[in-house]
Write an enzyme that holds these catalytic residues in place. Structure first.
Site, mmCIF file in Angstrom:
data_model
loop_
_atom_site.group_PDB
_atom_site.id
_atom_site.type_symbol
_atom_site.label_atom_id
_atom_site.label_comp_id
_atom_site.label_asym_id
_atom_site.label_seq_id
_atom_site.Cartn_x
_atom_site.Cartn_y
_atom_site.Cartn_z
ATOM 1 N N ASP A 291 42.726 41.047 37.714
ATOM 2 C CA ASP A 291 44.064 40.505 37.936
ATOM 3 C C ASP A 291 44.101 40.094 39.407
ATOM 4 O O ASP A 291 43.318 40.592 40.220
ATOM 5 C CB ASP A 291 45.106 41.586 37.631
ATOM 6 C CG ASP A 291 46.502 41.137 38.002
ATOM 7 O OD1 ASP A 291 46.874 40.020 37.601
ATOM 8 O OD2 ASP A 291 47.205 41.888 38.709
ATOM 9 N N ASP B 29 47.329 39.142 41.615
ATOM 10 C CA ASP B 29 48.443 39.695 42.394
ATOM 11 C C ASP B 29 48.473 41.222 42.251
ATOM 12 O O ASP B 29 48.721 41.727 41.160
ATOM 13 C CB ASP B 29 49.785 39.123 41.897
ATOM 14 C CG ASP B 29 49.868 37.613 42.094
ATOM 15 O OD1 ASP B 29 49.290 37.115 43.071
ATOM 16 O OD2 ASP B 29 50.517 36.946 41.277
ATOM 17 N N LYS C 98 50.505 38.249 29.051
ATOM 18 C CA LYS C 98 50.360 39.705 28.983
ATOM 19 C C LYS C 98 51.708 40.289 28.591
ATOM 20 O O LYS C 98 52.713 39.766 29.056
ATOM 21 C CB LYS C 98 49.951 40.279 30.352
ATOM 22 C CG LYS C 98 48.658 39.705 30.920
ATOM 23 C CD LYS C 98 48.495 40.115 32.385
ATOM 24 C CE LYS C 98 47.339 39.382 33.035
ATOM 25 N NZ LYS C 98 47.181 39.681 34.469
ATOM 26 N N ASN D 243 49.961 29.808 39.911
ATOM 27 C CA ASN D 243 49.535 29.489 41.275
ATOM 28 C C ASN D 243 48.209 30.158 41.636
ATOM 29 O O ASN D 243 47.805 30.138 42.802
ATOM 30 C CB ASN D 243 50.605 29.950 42.275
ATOM 31 C CG ASN D 243 51.882 29.125 42.172
ATOM 32 O OD1 ASN D 243 51.862 27.927 42.435
ATOM 33 N ND2 ASN D 243 52.973 29.743 41.756
HETATM 34 C C1 G6P Z 1 51.717 37.455 38.511
HETATM 35 C C2 G6P Z 1 52.735 38.288 39.284
HETATM 36 C C3 G6P Z 1 54.111 38.117 38.719
HETATM 37 C C4 G6P Z 1 54.465 36.638 38.610
HETATM 38 C C5 G6P Z 1 53.455 35.930 37.716
HETATM 39 C C6 G6P Z 1 53.723 34.444 37.567
HETATM 40 O O1 G6P Z 1 51.427 38.085 37.322
HETATM 41 O O2 G6P Z 1 52.381 39.651 39.256
HETATM 42 O O3 G6P Z 1 55.039 38.789 39.510
HETATM 43 O O4 G6P Z 1 55.750 36.467 38.097
HETATM 44 O O5 G6P Z 1 52.167 36.118 38.273
HETATM 45 O O6 G6P Z 1 53.486 33.810 38.780
HETATM 46 P P1 G6P Z 1 53.759 32.276 39.057
HETATM 47 O O7 G6P Z 1 52.967 32.005 40.317
HETATM 48 O O8 G6P Z 1 53.212 31.495 37.890
HETATM 49 O O9 G6P Z 1 55.196 32.090 39.221
HETATM 50 MG MG MG Z 2 49.131 42.063 39.136
#
Ligand code: G6P
Ligand code: MG
Length: 216
Positions: free
Chosen positions: A11, A13, A145, A118
């Site tokens: 993962d 983030d 997920k 992102n």
């Molecule tokens: C990760 C983070 C989430 C976030 C998600 C979508 O899983 O832990 O907190 O909402 O990504 O991110 P994005 O960049 O597509 O908004």
């Molecule tokens: Mg994470």
């Protein structure tokens, strides 16, 4: 059995870098502008959750037209992307880059499995894109997920069977996704959040790949 492990799916983030703070600030800005209730506690529930699902959690049942939701998530994302411009190699957590390089040198396949749309931008700023054999992100599959789809997609790209893969996750939904995919799960964070994983480390710096290979 250690010799069955052939690849690792990370993962992003919370495992490779900590963008949770930037997500928090971006949601908080939007919430303040739109008079929505939001704080750090609510932000904790957004770990690993997709962008639109995150808004639904913030709205907590409040009904809002789809068009409005789209505008709000787009605006939050533009705030978030501004923060991402500031990210550099220094934002890689602890010794994660050295750990990744060692695994690669030892012949393991490496993937990113992130819900974020992102993810590629973040990896580019961290300058570690090339370490990975494949990147599965928020664009890769339909079901987010805790569905197993994203990790199965990553394993398939690596040419590995699910049971040959170890997933490293900091979110409850991510650990559930790994287990649903029949993969070996390593949780990073408190037991209350990632306790369902096969092995748990409190922090990224504590992750011990020799132990993972021995125990899982
Ligand atoms: C990760 C983070 C989430 C976030 C998600 C979508 O899983 O832990 O907190 O909402 O990504 O991110 P994005 O960049 O597509 O908004
Ligand atoms: Mg994470």
């Amino acid at each position: 059995m250690a010799d069955e492990i052939k690849g690792f799916i990370f993962d992003l983030d919370g495992v490779i870098t900590d963008t949770a703070e930037y997500h928090y600030k971006s949601w908080q800005k939007l919430a303040d502008e739109e008079d929505l209730f939001f704080n750090r506690e609510v932000n904790e529930q957004l770990r690993g959750v997709s962008r639109m699902e995150s808004l639904e959690i913030i709205l907590d049942g409040k009904e809002v037209p789809e068009e409005q939701k789209k505008e709000w998530t787009d605006r939050k994302n533009s705030y978030y992307q501004d923060y991402l411009e500031e990210i550099t190699k220094d934002d890689i957590l602890d010794d994660m880059e050295e750990k990744l390089m060692k695994l690669k040198k030892d012949g393991y396949k490496l993937a990113v499995g992130s819900s974020s749309r992102n993810a590629k931008k973040v990896l580019k700023h961290l300058q570690i894109t090339d370490i990975f054999d494949t990147i599965a992100d928020g664009h890769s599959v339909e079901n987010a997920k805790p569905a197993p789809d994203l990790f199965l997609y990553a394993a398939n790209n690596l040419g590995l069977k699910p049971e040959e893969c170890v997933v490293l996750e900091d979110a409850e939904s991510g650990v559930e996704a790994a287990l649903a995919a029949k993969m070996k799960a390593v949780g990073v964070g408190p037991e209350s959040r990632v306790g369902k994983a096969h092995l748990v480390y409190a922090n990224v710096g504590d992750i011990d790949f020799d132990e993972i290979l021995k125990k899982l």
